[in-house]
Design a protein around this motif. Structure first.
Motif, mmCIF file in Angstrom:
data_model
loop_
_atom_site.group_PDB
_atom_site.id
_atom_site.type_symbol
_atom_site.label_atom_id
_atom_site.label_comp_id
_atom_site.label_asym_id
_atom_site.label_seq_id
_atom_site.Cartn_x
_atom_site.Cartn_y
_atom_site.Cartn_z
ATOM 1 N N LYS A 1 0.932 -1.076 -0.027
ATOM 2 C CA LYS A 1 -0.056 0.173 -0.013
ATOM 3 C C LYS A 1 0.804 0.987 -0.034
ATOM 4 O O LYS A 1 0.514 2.185 -0.822
ATOM 5 C CB LYS A 1 -0.973 0.047 1.148
ATOM 6 N N ILE B 1 -1.319 3.303 -2.217
ATOM 7 C CA ILE B 1 -2.898 2.828 -2.223
ATOM 8 C C ILE B 1 -3.280 3.448 -0.902
ATOM 9 O O ILE B 1 -3.055 3.168 0.238
ATOM 10 C CB ILE B 1 -2.862 1.217 -2.324
ATOM 11 N N LYS C 1 -7.007 -4.398 -6.696
ATOM 12 C CA LYS C 1 -5.806 -3.446 -6.378
ATOM 13 C C LYS C 1 -4.515 -4.689 -5.925
ATOM 14 O O LYS C 1 -3.333 -4.097 -6.557
ATOM 15 C CB LYS C 1 -5.868 -2.456 -5.070
ATOM 16 N N GLU D 1 -3.421 -5.786 -9.610
ATOM 17 C CA GLU D 1 -2.807 -4.900 -10.265
ATOM 18 C C GLU D 1 -1.227 -4.269 -9.961
ATOM 19 O O GLU D 1 -0.370 -4.363 -10.610
ATOM 20 C CB GLU D 1 -3.682 -3.507 -10.392
ATOM 21 N N LEU E 1 -5.007 2.672 -8.950
ATOM 22 C CA LEU E 1 -4.572 2.352 -7.485
ATOM 23 C C LEU E 1 -4.339 3.340 -6.476
ATOM 24 O O LEU E 1 -4.855 3.238 -5.370
ATOM 25 C CB LEU E 1 -3.130 1.587 -7.613
ATOM 26 N N TYR F 1 -9.391 6.105 -4.341
ATOM 27 C CA TYR F 1 -10.195 5.773 -2.986
ATOM 28 C C TYR F 1 -11.561 6.151 -2.830
ATOM 29 O O TYR F 1 -11.901 7.402 -3.313
ATOM 30 C CB TYR F 1 -9.339 5.679 -2.003
#
Length: 173
Positions: free
Chosen positions: A12, A17, A25, A28, A90, A93
Motif C-alpha cells: 500500500k 494505495i 488492487k 494490479e 490504485l 479511493y
C-alpha cells in the motif's frame, strides 16, 4: 476484521494505495511489479557484466557513470510505476471506505511527507559535509546553511505532497 500484514502495508505504501487492499488492487500491483522486474533483471545483469569488463580498464569512468546509469534507470522504472498505478486506479479511493485512522493519515500526508523529507535531507547534508568537506560533526550538524536548506526543501516537498493529495481527493469526489 482481518489485520493487515507487514507485506500489505508495504504494498500500500509503495503504490500509494489508500483504503483497503482489495483483490483488484493487489492483482494490479503484482502485475505492475512483475513488469518492472522483467525489465530490471536483464538491465542489472547486463550492467553488472559491463561493469566487470570495464573494472580493470577504466575504473574512474565506471565509478562515475555506472551509479548514474542505474539511478536513471530506476527513475524511469519509478515513473512507469506511478503512471501505470494511476491508470489502473490504485491511488483512487472512496472516502466512505476509509477508517478514521486512514482519514487522518490522508489529511496530514503532505505535512508528514515534508517533515520526513526535511529530516532526511538535513541528516544527508550533514553526513555529506562530514565526509566530503571533512567538517567536524558538531560544525556539520549546527551549520545554518544545512538547517535552512533542509527546512526549505521540506517545505517545498510538503507543499507539493499536500497539493497532490488534495488533487487526488478532488478527483475521487
Amino acid at each position: 476484521m482481518k489485520k493487515e500484514t507487514f507485506q500489505d502495508k508495504l504494498i500500500k505504501r509503495f503504490y500509494g494505495i489508500v483504503g483497503p487492499l482489495d483483490e483488484y488492487k493487489r492483482r494490479e500491483a503484482n502485475r505492475i511489479g512483475n513488469i518492472c522486474f522483467m525489465f530490471s533483471l536483464p538491465f542489472l545483469l547486463v550492467a553488472s557484466w559491463l561493469a566487470l569488463l570495464l573494472a580493470d580498464k577504466s575504473p574512474k569512468l565506471l565509478a562515475t557513470y555506472f551509479p548514474l546509469a542505474i539511478l536513471a534507470f530506476f527513475f524511469v522504472v519509478s515513473g512507469f510505476i506511478m503512471l501505470r498505478g494511476r491508470q489502473a486506479g490504485l491511488a483512487s479511493y472512496d472516502p466512505d471506505e476509509l477508517s478514521a485512522k486512514e482519514r487522518k493519515q490522508v489529511e496530514r500526508a503532505g505535512l508528514r511527507a515534508g517533515i520526513y523529507f526535511a529530516s532526511w535531507f538535513y541528516l544527508w547534508n550533514a553526513a555529506l559535509a562530514i565526509w566530503l568537506d571533512k567538517l567536524p560533526p558538531v560544525a556539520a550538524f549546527s551549520s545554518l546553511k544545512t538547517l535552512c536548506s533542509a527546512l526549505f526543501a521540506g517545505c517545498l516537498f510538503g507543499l507539493f505532497s499536500h497539493f497532490i493529495v488534495r488533487k487526488r481527493q478532488l478527483d475521487t469526489e
